[in-house]
Write an enzyme that holds these catalytic residues in place. Sequence first.
Site, PDB file in Angstrom:
ATOM      1  CD  GLU A  42      36.750 -31.728  53.727  1.00 25.98           C
ATOM      2  OE1 GLU A  42      36.365 -30.615  53.344  1.00 25.98           O
ATOM      3  OE2 GLU A  42      36.427 -32.194  54.834  1.00 25.98           O
ATOM      4  CE1 TYR A  86      37.369 -26.342  55.518  1.00 24.96           C
ATOM      5  CE2 TYR A  86      36.782 -27.083  53.292  1.00 24.96           C
ATOM      6  CZ  TYR A  86      36.674 -27.196  54.668  1.00 24.96           C
ATOM      7  OH  TYR A  86      35.906 -28.186  55.201  1.00 24.96           O
ATOM      8  CG  ASP A  97      34.173 -24.228  56.514  1.00 25.16           C
ATOM      9  OD1 ASP A  97      34.284 -23.681  57.634  1.00 25.16           O
ATOM     10  OD2 ASP A  97      33.440 -25.218  56.328  1.00 25.16           O
TER      11      ASP A  97
END
Length: 336
Positions: free
Chosen positions: A36, A116, A134
């Site tokens: 991520e 996010y 996102d």
Amino acid sequence: MQVPSFRRALLRWYKASKRDLPWRESNDFYRVWLSEIMLQQTRVEAAIPYYRRFLARFPSIQELAAAPEADVLAAWSGLGYYSRARNLRRAAQRVASEGLPATYEQVRGLPGAGPYTAAAIASIALGLPHAAIDGNVTRVVSRLTNDASEMAAPAARRRIADAAQALLDMRQPGEFNQAMMELGATVCLPRTPGCARCPVEKFCAARSAGTEKELPVKVKKQKSRDARMDLVLLADEEQVFLIRRSSAERRLADFWELPDRRCFPGARCRKLHEFRHQIVNDRFRVAVWVARAATAPPGGRWFSRAELTGIPLTTVTRKALDAAVSLARIPSGARR
Ligand code: SF4
């Protein structure tokens, strides 16, 4: 909308069609977190080799926490946005001493984890029910709900967040979030939404209204500016000369780079090659020159070819060196 039917259709499609990506092999916290962070400003295809190399170099949070910052930056070299690597290491040190986070708030408290990223990690690695929103998910939700507001407006962002949270499958939030992101990345594309092959077409309000290509509504991006960079390759068969960025520069502190041509006043230079490079809104035309300099400028040092893989290099320097090597043009004419 029939939300349970929507969830079933989306998850069925995701299970059958998802891309085979290395970070999807397990829901291990470290792997999910690393992917991520890498994907924050890097495309999936570009991130894959870095992800593999980074994991091979730092296979666990403990090993990452114990590594010198220069080693972490070296493994990140070429990916850009280096604050991500510095934050990753700082966060690893915190996790190594305090243990893995157990709540969304604890994930959000780690350096480098915005809303996010924290929601994605919390849902995928910890199974917590937080919608990850996102750009892809914002686009999908704005179309599903046919929301024609300007998406940067706080009220619109809240509405999208509420709608995404209401759609979330609480029993499998990680799978559901990934399915929404996958839909946005592979089907519900910005300019050419693939509605005819979309698994949730019948639930989509924009598709019914014929407005899918007009959404989401965004303010116009700031235009890119053209600029140029002139870098000098000072090298011999074994070594390359590099300059260190000042430790006062936050973003690229202690990175190494090719010196600017202005460091060689009066020197005769020959252009080796030229390429384009974008940094945020600046679109650079980068020229790499070979200088016939009798002495190297101050503030730098010579590195052997082998050393180059172990030091943090700016992305533009790595590109310039890769191109010079592939042209077999790291020259012999510019010796110390
Ligand atoms: Fe996106 Fe089209 Fe699917 Fe709607 S139907 S979610 S616009 S791809």
